[in-house]
Write a protein that holds these residues in place. Structure first.
Motif, PDB file in Angstrom:
ATOM      1  N   TYR A 107       1.080  -1.173  -0.208  1.00 17.80           N
ATOM      2  CA  TYR A 107      -0.026  -0.055   0.155  1.00 17.80           C
ATOM      3  C   TYR A 107       0.892   1.253  -0.084  1.00 17.80           C
ATOM      4  CZ  TYR A 107      -4.184  -2.820   1.315  1.00 17.80           C
ATOM      5  OH  TYR A 107      -4.964  -3.768   1.569  1.00 17.80           O
ATOM      6  N   PRO A 108       0.289   2.205  -0.286  1.00 14.85           N
ATOM      7  CA  PRO A 108       1.200   3.615  -0.348  1.00 14.85           C
ATOM      8  C   PRO A 108       2.165   3.769   0.799  1.00 14.85           C
ATOM      9  CG  PRO A 108      -0.839   4.346  -0.951  1.00 14.85           C
ATOM     10  CD  PRO A 108      -1.007   2.537  -0.665  1.00 14.85           C
TER      11      PRO A 108
ATOM     12  N   PHE B  49       2.429   1.232   3.596  1.00 11.37           N
ATOM     13  CA  PHE B  49       2.448   0.072   4.287  1.00 11.37           C
ATOM     14  C   PHE B  49       2.908  -1.149   3.384  1.00 11.37           C
ATOM     15  CE2 PHE B  49       0.689  -3.969   5.929  1.00 11.37           C
ATOM     16  CZ  PHE B  49       1.150  -4.068   6.922  1.00 11.37           C
TER      17      PHE B  49
ATOM     18  N   GLU C 296       0.734  -5.463  16.608  1.00  9.67           N
ATOM     19  CA  GLU C 296      -0.010  -4.202  16.910  1.00  9.67           C
ATOM     20  C   GLU C 296      -0.950  -3.832  16.085  1.00  9.67           C
ATOM     21  OE1 GLU C 296       3.101  -4.710  15.756  1.00  9.67           O
ATOM     22  OE2 GLU C 296       3.314  -3.071  14.370  1.00  9.67           O
ATOM     23  N   ASN C 297      -1.641  -2.772  16.493  1.00 11.27           N
ATOM     24  CA  ASN C 297      -2.862  -2.194  15.528  1.00 11.27           C
ATOM     25  C   ASN C 297      -1.899  -1.637  14.167  1.00 11.27           C
ATOM     26  OD1 ASN C 297      -4.273  -0.749  18.130  1.00 11.27           O
ATOM     27  ND2 ASN C 297      -5.200  -2.135  16.868  1.00 11.27           N
ATOM     28  N   GLY C 298      -2.177  -1.987  13.015  1.00 13.88           N
ATOM     29  CA  GLY C 298      -1.420  -1.569  11.812  1.00 13.88           C
ATOM     30  C   GLY C 298      -0.328  -2.482  11.459  1.00 13.88           C
TER      31      GLY C 298
ATOM     32  N   GLY D  44      -0.594  -5.463   9.953  1.00 11.79           N
ATOM     33  CA  GLY D  44      -0.689  -6.065   8.786  1.00 11.79           C
ATOM     34  C   GLY D  44      -1.540  -7.354   8.974  1.00 11.79           C
ATOM     35  N   LYS D  45      -2.222  -7.757  10.156  1.00 10.42           N
ATOM     36  CA  LYS D  45      -2.855  -9.066  10.166  1.00 10.42           C
ATOM     37  C   LYS D  45      -4.090  -9.137   9.314  1.00 10.42           C
ATOM     38  CE  LYS D  45      -3.800  -7.757  14.541  1.00 10.42           C
ATOM     39  NZ  LYS D  45      -3.237  -6.744  14.726  1.00 10.42           N
TER      40      LYS D  45
ATOM     41  N   THR E 144      -4.787  -7.384   6.587  1.00  6.52           N
ATOM     42  CA  THR E 144      -4.199  -7.457   5.089  1.00  6.52           C
ATOM     43  C   THR E 144      -3.844  -8.818   4.632  1.00  6.52           C
ATOM     44  OG1 THR E 144      -3.435  -5.170   5.508  1.00  6.52           O
ATOM     45  CG2 THR E 144      -2.587  -6.430   3.595  1.00  6.52           C
TER      46      THR E 144
ATOM     47  N   HIS F   3      -6.147  -9.502  19.798  1.00  4.88           N
ATOM     48  CA  HIS F   3      -5.307  -8.560  20.679  1.00  4.88           C
ATOM     49  C   HIS F   3      -5.446  -9.157  22.011  1.00  4.88           C
ATOM     50  CE1 HIS F   3      -4.181  -5.658  17.755  1.00  4.88           C
ATOM     51  NE2 HIS F   3      -5.409  -5.346  17.361  1.00  4.88           N
TER      52      HIS F   3
END
Ligand SMILES: Nc1ncnc2c1ncn2[C@@H]1O[C@H](COP(=O)(O)OP(=O)(O)OP(=O)(O)O)[C@@H](O)[C@H]1O
Length: 286
Positions: free
Chosen positions: A14-15, A17, A37-39, A41-42, A44, A188
């Motif tokens: 992604y742009p 990530f 953690e948040n973001g 890539g889970k 995705t 989480h």
């Protein structure tokens, strides 16, 4: 052990990530917990497996065959629960049952109605009037009612109370009693994963940090509490995280048993999944 899903050098760009060259094997008949953690890539990664997004590079195999989006069997074989997605608000569970009967060739109305009962879902209530927990429970009921072989659950237990979470963990454990059935479960809530996962896969900033057998992970990892001088004597190869405090150093190592045998006067504690993750994400720079 047979492999249900295999990712080979999977990249999704992604742009801002990148899911970065992921190599991962999900063994059949197991529950794999996906943490990060948040973001990290889970979601995705789960979307890549489902073919909901195209890969920038790499390949994904199911039963050692490259997954093709057109495979009808694939859709029948997978149960999906994604947090944030929901059924249209003007439908009730009764209508959803009818729709699913047409979508899934192995849809089992009796199982679905049993789950509605177990989860206290009123079949006539429109989903727009559901609480967050109820909406999640309905998704779970659907995912479990078409005799899927693979369950992909993305934050499926978030927003659920401890009693229902426990029920769902139990259902997952029963599900994999059939050795052909496999679960990939992002969460989480690390205590849930500690309870049921056979493997833990840890993503951090789009990279795979580890994918390991949970029991071995918890057996091998540990925290050494020591002075700066003692810290220098630990083989850096085995140091996975470090915290400094006013009393000295806390060092997360992946060879707890060896270290405690070699240094009998050191304090080497066992650890939890949450600690392992926190040390890797928030630990001081080595
Ligand atoms: N369609 C998209 N376009 C651009 N960036 C995206 C898109 N989808 C996801 N991302 C980015 O990819 C990164 C990973 O997101 P992802 O949802 O996979 O993380 P996650 O580990 O599931 O996080 P969380 O625990 O918060 O659900 C984030 O930085 C996100 O902004």
């Amino acid at each position: 052990m047979e492999t249900a899903i295999r990712l080979e050098n999977v990249v999704k760009k992604y742009p801002k990530f990148t899911l970065d060259h992921i190599n991962l094997e999900l063994p059949k008949g197991c529950i794999m917990g996906l943490v990060g953690e948040n973001g990290a890539g889970k979601t995705t990664l789960i979307k890549c497996i489902l073919g909901l997004i195209s890969l920038s590079d790499g390949r994904i195999y199911r039963d050692e065959k490259v997954i093709s989006k057109k495979e009808i069997e694939w859709k029948n074989d997978v149960g999906v629960v994604m947090s944030g997605s929901s059924f249209p608000g003007n439908l009730n569970a009764k209508q959803i049952n009818k729709i699913m009967e047409n979508i899934y060739s192995r849809w089992d109305k009796n199982i679905f109605y049993d789950y509605l009962k177990q989860f206290h879902i009123d079949e006539n209530k429109f989903t727009k009037d559901y609480s967050t927990g109820m909406a999640m429970k309905l998704q779970i009921a659907v995912a479990f009612s078409h005799n899927a072989k693979l369950l992909l659950l993305d934050e499926a237990t978030s927003g659920l109370d401890p009693v229902v979470r426990d029920e769902i963990l139990e259902i997952l454990q029963n599900f994999i009693q059939d050795e052909e059935c496999t679960v990939l479960f992002s969460s989480h809530i690390t205590s849930d994963l500690e309870k049921v996962a056979d493997y833990i896969t840890f993503l951090h900033k789009g990279k795979l940090i580890f994918s390991e057998n949970k029991d071995e992970l918890l057996y091998n990892y540990g925290v050494v509490r020591c002075s700066k001088e003692d810290y220098k004597r630990i083989d850096p190869e085995h140091v996975v995280g470090l915290r400094k405090n006013q009393f000295g150093y806390e060092v997360m190592v992946d060879n707890r048993i060896d270290i405690s045998r070699q240094n009998r006067d050191w304090v080497v504690d066992s650890t939890t999944l949450e600690e392992i993750i926190l040390f890797q994400i928030k630990g001081d720079v080595l």
